[in-house]
Write an enzyme that holds these catalytic residues in place. Structure first.
Site, PDB file in Angstrom:
ATOM      1  CE  LYS A  51      -3.732  -2.436   2.333  1.00 20.81           C
ATOM      2  NZ  LYS A  51      -4.422  -2.742   3.596  1.00 20.81           N
ATOM      3  CD  GLN A  95      -3.237  -4.175   6.805  1.00 21.74           C
ATOM      4  OE1 GLN A  95      -3.223  -3.204   6.058  1.00 21.74           O
ATOM      5  NE2 GLN A  95      -3.798  -5.327   6.454  1.00 21.74           N
ATOM      6  CG  ASP A 121      -9.653  -0.282   5.259  1.00 24.40           C
ATOM      7  OD1 ASP A 121      -9.373  -0.542   4.072  1.00 24.40           O
ATOM      8  OD2 ASP A 121      -8.952  -0.632   6.229  1.00 24.40           O
TER       9      ASP A 121
END
Ligand code: NAD
Length: 303
Positions: A51, A95, A121
């Site tokens: 990422k 994460q 997200d």
């Protein structure tokens, strides 16, 4: 037909780049994504590195906040709060999975604490609510990547029977909602579904998000169906690799070099019956990252 997610992800990244440059010109700084990485889970380290690299290539600033696996929920919440309050932070990604010590409740507290406008997200209950109502801006990256893949490869969704195997908050549920919004008739299957094979075999579009190597075999798939393999599974046993691919498959050379390989939830033999199918790697994975970059610029512009 192999659905080349990596190629489509490149196109999406190329589309994001000028928007990033325009934001930079207008605000005197690039859009900024902050990633909170707690603990030392090896797969998470790789995901975060990917990422970071993709974000930098697209011209974003990506900052990674590494916290030890021993931290408390309060420590993670404090990091999230400082990012919420930072006007130069556009996107926040914590994460998953968080270390076991944080617990399911703690994980929910952390995700709930992220400012919904920075929630790249798309996991915050506010954004999930908007998703249910069909008006989300920040949608979960993996399922929205799957929709992009179908759209950009000319596979109609409206009127199709889509079957999603898996009901997780990050893939299965939002996947089903996005397909429903696009006028598919959607069936969600999971570990307690009794007639799984027969149900899947009725699908025009079959999405596998289970987390079990090669679980979806030929009998799950109607001839000509579009099969989307979300699974990312590490196989460490050569015996299992041979079972999946056969003794002479070229991918075994990669296994022999590294001692492991990444496989999807869909058995390779499904390619013989499916009309179109995503590979693993190189299918849904790169799209997930591309959609994260897209969400970051959306969040930066929208705020
Ligand atoms: P999860 O473990 O949260 O959910 C798995 C789902 O599969 C559950 O809803 C469960 O009901 C269902 N399931 C399990 N066993 C089953 C069975 N025998 N029959 C039918 N259903 C069954 O997993 P997740 O987070 O949704 O991830 C699923 C897979 O997708 C994993 O391999 C994960 O690594 C991968 N993944 C990939 C990406 C990507 O970018 N490509 C992103 C997220 C997750």
């Amino acid at each position: 037909m192999l659905l080349d997610g990596a190629r489509i992800a490149r196109t999406i990244r190329e589309e994001v780049a000028p928007r990033v440059a325009a934001f930079d010109t207008a605000h005197g700084r690039p859009p900024t994504l902050h990633i909170v990485l707690v603990g030392d889970d090896p797969a998470s380290q790789i995901y975060v590195r990917n990422k970071e690299r993709a974000g930098a290539e697209a011209g974003l600033t990506v900052a990674v906040h590494r916290l030890a696996s021993s931290v408390t929920v309060e420590d993670v919440l404090a990091t999230v709060k400082s990012l919420n309050d930072d006007p130069a932070c556009d996107g926040i990604l914590v994460q998953a999975p968080l270390p076991k010590g944080i617990g399911k409740h703690g994980t929910e507290l952390v995700f709930d604490a992220i400012d919904p406008r920075k929630d790249v997200d798309g996991f915050h209950p506010h954004n999930v609510g908007l998703l249910v109502q069909g008006r989300a801006v920040l949608k979960p990256c993996t399922p929205s990547g799957v929709v992009e893949l179908l759209d950009r490869t000319g596979h109609a969704i409206a009127g199709k029977h889509a079957v999603v195997i898996g009901r997780s908050e990050i893939v299965g549920k939002p996947m089903a909602l996005l397909l429903l919004q696009r006028d598919a008739t959607v069936t969600i299957c999971h570990s307690k579904t009794p007639d799984l094979v027969a149900t899947c075999a009725r699908a025009d579009i079959l999405v596998a998000a289970i987390g079990r190597p090669g679980f979806v075999t030929r009998e799950f798939v109607k001839a000509g169906a579009v099969v989307i393999d979300v699974g990312i599974n590490r196989v460490d046993s050569r015996e299992q690799a041979v079972q999946l691919f056969g003794a002479n498959h070229p991918r075994l050379a990669g296994f022999d070099q590294r001692g492991s390989m990444i496989v999807g939830d869909v058995h390779p033999a499904v390619a013989e019956v499916a009309g179109a199918m995503t590979p693993v790697p190189g299918g849904v994975g790169p799209l997930t990252i591309a959609m994260l970059l897209k969400n970051t610029i959306e969040a930066a512009v929208d705020r």
